[in-house]
Motif scaffolding. Sequence first.
Motif, mmCIF file in Angstrom:
data_model
loop_
_atom_site.group_PDB
_atom_site.id
_atom_site.type_symbol
_atom_site.label_atom_id
_atom_site.label_comp_id
_atom_site.label_asym_id
_atom_site.label_seq_id
_atom_site.Cartn_x
_atom_site.Cartn_y
_atom_site.Cartn_z
ATOM 1 N N PHE A 20 -36.159 5.610 0.405
ATOM 2 C CA PHE A 20 -35.124 6.009 1.355
ATOM 3 C C PHE A 20 -34.867 7.513 1.263
ATOM 4 O O PHE A 20 -33.875 7.948 0.679
ATOM 5 C CB PHE A 20 -33.817 5.264 1.078
ATOM 6 N N PRO A 21 -35.736 8.337 1.820
ATOM 7 C CA PRO A 21 -35.526 9.783 1.748
ATOM 8 C C PRO A 21 -34.259 10.216 2.494
ATOM 9 O O PRO A 21 -33.900 9.639 3.518
ATOM 10 C CB PRO A 21 -36.777 10.356 2.419
ATOM 11 N N VAL A 22 -33.598 11.230 1.966
ATOM 12 C CA VAL A 22 -32.371 11.733 2.584
ATOM 13 C C VAL A 22 -32.711 12.451 3.895
ATOM 14 O O VAL A 22 -33.625 13.271 3.955
ATOM 15 C CB VAL A 22 -31.628 12.697 1.632
ATOM 16 N N ILE A 23 -31.976 12.130 4.949
ATOM 17 C CA ILE A 23 -32.108 12.834 6.223
ATOM 18 C C ILE A 23 -31.155 14.030 6.233
ATOM 19 O O ILE A 23 -31.546 15.160 6.491
ATOM 20 C CB ILE A 23 -31.795 11.907 7.411
ATOM 21 N N ARG A 24 -29.886 13.737 5.922
ATOM 22 C CA ARG A 24 -28.881 14.795 5.831
ATOM 23 C C ARG A 24 -27.623 14.236 5.162
ATOM 24 O O ARG A 24 -27.176 13.137 5.511
ATOM 25 C CB ARG A 24 -28.539 15.340 7.212
ATOM 26 N N ASP A 67 0.831 -1.199 0.000
ATOM 27 C CA ASP A 67 0.000 0.000 0.000
ATOM 28 C C ASP A 67 0.873 1.260 0.000
ATOM 29 O O ASP A 67 1.943 1.306 0.610
ATOM 30 C CB ASP A 67 -0.907 0.018 1.242
ATOM 31 N N ARG A 68 0.385 2.287 -0.688
ATOM 32 C CA ARG A 68 1.095 3.562 -0.711
ATOM 33 C C ARG A 68 0.093 4.676 -0.438
ATOM 34 O O ARG A 68 -1.114 4.443 -0.386
ATOM 35 C CB ARG A 68 1.776 3.783 -2.070
ATOM 36 N N ASN A 69 0.572 5.886 -0.275
ATOM 37 C CA ASN A 69 -0.294 7.036 -0.047
ATOM 38 C C ASN A 69 -0.711 7.638 -1.379
ATOM 39 O O ASN A 69 0.099 7.719 -2.317
ATOM 40 C CB ASN A 69 0.407 8.083 0.803
ATOM 41 N N ILE A 70 -1.957 8.056 -1.454
ATOM 42 C CA ILE A 70 -2.473 8.654 -2.684
ATOM 43 C C ILE A 70 -3.178 9.969 -2.377
ATOM 44 O O ILE A 70 -3.616 10.207 -1.250
ATOM 45 C CB ILE A 70 -3.452 7.700 -3.418
ATOM 46 N N ASP A 71 -3.262 10.805 -3.391
ATOM 47 C CA ASP A 71 -4.048 12.041 -3.311
ATOM 48 C C ASP A 71 -5.325 11.832 -4.097
ATOM 49 O O ASP A 71 -5.298 11.292 -5.214
ATOM 50 C CB ASP A 71 -3.262 13.220 -3.899
ATOM 51 N N ILE A 72 -6.443 12.225 -3.530
ATOM 52 C CA ILE A 72 -7.734 12.049 -4.198
ATOM 53 C C ILE A 72 -8.549 13.332 -4.112
ATOM 54 O O ILE A 72 -8.241 14.234 -3.328
ATOM 55 C CB ILE A 72 -8.551 10.894 -3.572
ATOM 56 N N THR A 73 -9.593 13.389 -4.923
ATOM 57 C CA THR A 73 -10.571 14.479 -4.855
ATOM 58 C C THR A 73 -11.937 13.861 -4.613
ATOM 59 O O THR A 73 -12.341 12.950 -5.342
ATOM 60 C CB THR A 73 -10.589 15.294 -6.153
ATOM 61 N N LEU A 74 -12.618 14.327 -3.588
ATOM 62 C CA LEU A 74 -13.951 13.821 -3.262
ATOM 63 C C LEU A 74 -15.030 14.796 -3.724
ATOM 64 O O LEU A 74 -14.935 16.000 -3.454
ATOM 65 C CB LEU A 74 -14.102 13.609 -1.759
ATOM 66 N N LYS A 75 -16.022 14.265 -4.435
ATOM 67 C CA LYS A 75 -17.242 15.025 -4.737
ATOM 68 C C LYS A 75 -18.341 14.424 -3.874
ATOM 69 O O LYS A 75 -18.794 13.308 -4.127
ATOM 70 C CB LYS A 75 -17.590 14.918 -6.221
ATOM 71 N N VAL A 76 -18.708 15.150 -2.827
ATOM 72 C CA VAL A 76 -19.625 14.619 -1.816
ATOM 73 C C VAL A 76 -20.955 15.361 -1.863
ATOM 74 O O VAL A 76 -20.992 16.598 -1.926
ATOM 75 C CB VAL A 76 -19.013 14.745 -0.407
ATOM 76 N N TRP A 77 -22.047 14.592 -1.823
ATOM 77 C CA TRP A 77 -23.383 15.192 -1.792
ATOM 78 C C TRP A 77 -23.645 15.794 -0.410
ATOM 79 O O TRP A 77 -23.538 15.126 0.602
ATOM 80 C CB TRP A 77 -24.447 14.139 -2.099
ATOM 81 N N ARG A 78 -23.977 17.082 -0.383
ATOM 82 C CA ARG A 78 -24.309 17.768 0.867
ATOM 83 C C ARG A 78 -25.765 18.239 0.794
ATOM 84 O O ARG A 78 -26.170 18.867 -0.172
ATOM 85 C CB ARG A 78 -23.397 18.981 1.109
ATOM 86 N N GLN A 79 -26.526 17.908 1.813
ATOM 87 C CA GLN A 79 -27.949 18.277 1.862
ATOM 88 C C GLN A 79 -28.341 18.422 3.318
ATOM 89 O O GLN A 79 -28.270 17.459 4.091
ATOM 90 C CB GLN A 79 -28.791 17.198 1.160
ATOM 91 N N ARG A 80 -28.768 19.583 3.716
ATOM 92 C CA ARG A 80 -29.015 19.877 5.126
ATOM 93 C C ARG A 80 -30.292 19.256 5.674
ATOM 94 O O ARG A 80 -30.486 19.200 6.892
ATOM 95 C CB ARG A 80 -29.041 21.385 5.353
ATOM 96 N N GLY A 81 -31.176 18.774 4.815
ATOM 97 C CA GLY A 81 -32.411 18.166 5.288
ATOM 98 C C GLY A 81 -33.205 17.582 4.142
ATOM 99 O O GLY A 81 -32.902 17.832 2.967
ATOM 100 N N PRO A 82 -34.239 16.784 4.458
ATOM 101 C CA PRO A 82 -35.015 16.104 3.419
ATOM 102 C C PRO A 82 -35.750 17.047 2.470
ATOM 103 O O PRO A 82 -36.033 16.676 1.328
ATOM 104 C CB PRO A 82 -36.005 15.248 4.223
ATOM 105 N N LYS A 83 -36.040 18.271 2.914
ATOM 106 C CA LYS A 83 -36.780 19.199 2.067
ATOM 107 C C LYS A 83 -35.919 20.363 1.579
ATOM 108 O O LYS A 83 -36.433 21.350 1.046
ATOM 109 C CB LYS A 83 -37.999 19.733 2.833
ATOM 110 N N VAL A 84 -34.619 20.221 1.767
ATOM 111 C CA VAL A 84 -33.674 21.260 1.341
ATOM 112 C C VAL A 84 -32.947 20.779 0.091
ATOM 113 O O VAL A 84 -32.562 19.620 -0.004
ATOM 114 C CB VAL A 84 -32.656 21.563 2.461
ATOM 115 N N LYS A 85 -32.760 21.659 -0.861
ATOM 116 C CA LYS A 85 -32.053 21.292 -2.085
ATOM 117 C C LYS A 85 -30.590 21.009 -1.778
ATOM 118 O O LYS A 85 -29.927 21.757 -1.076
ATOM 119 C CB LYS A 85 -32.163 22.424 -3.115
#
Length: 251
Positions: free
Chosen positions: A111-115, A2-20
């Motif tokens: 499965f609605p998103v909580i957050r 194993d070695r160390n790697i650099d990555i880029t994360l694209k993460v879904w952020r949503q503050r609540g089930p009714k928030v875009k």
Amino acid sequence: MDRNIDITLKVWRQRGPKVKGAFETYPLKGISQGTSFLEMLDVLNEQLIGEGKEPVFFDHDCREGICGMCSLYINGHPHGPDTAVTTCQLHMRKFGDGETITVEPWRSAGFPVIRDLTVDRQAYDKIMQAGGFVSVNTGGIPDANAIPIPKDDADLAMDAAACIGCGACAAACKNGSAMLFVSAKVSQLALLPQGRVEAARRAKAMVAKMDELGFGNCTNTRACEAECPKSISVTNIARLNREFLAAKLKD
């Protein structure tokens, strides 16, 4: 090695089930390929907290591939690009240096998103409450050999019982169908004598609850089987269909 790697994360952020919601991008440097995916998310959250930002919300519990709570959609696959593993058992050696990794919650009406990456998976619990149990009195604990069960049936029942109810099947299905989960839970009881007493009621009740909760229909694409971390077979769906049809004919 194993070695160390650099990555880029694209993460879904949503503050609540009714928030875009929207994707946010985070660079991470020096991640060991021996790190599990959830440990990598821990590192991300430590970095975000250090920067005075809100950490990413995600579900986890056992981190041993048992509970199924680590429900993440990674690069277009439930639980990630590896086969027959949950997200917590996915390691960063599956990704390359400089790779961009997209992380989302389950995408299913059931499965609605909580957050952020956390979804409400109570729907599966409600399906189980509708009929995924044995309520008849079977007496005390008998000797293991007192109830003759053919080995083939016992093996199939154990294979079906391996389902951890994580929701990957519904997330993988283009229709958002929960048929693989429901069929596994019906099969593990339908194949055993203790489960036959309530077989007709069970099949009807669990299918009805699945439909009520907004899960789609099965069209046999087998994406559920391909993405299931426990390799549950779609042959269980055929068994569920037979159980359901037999129950309806009795009516």
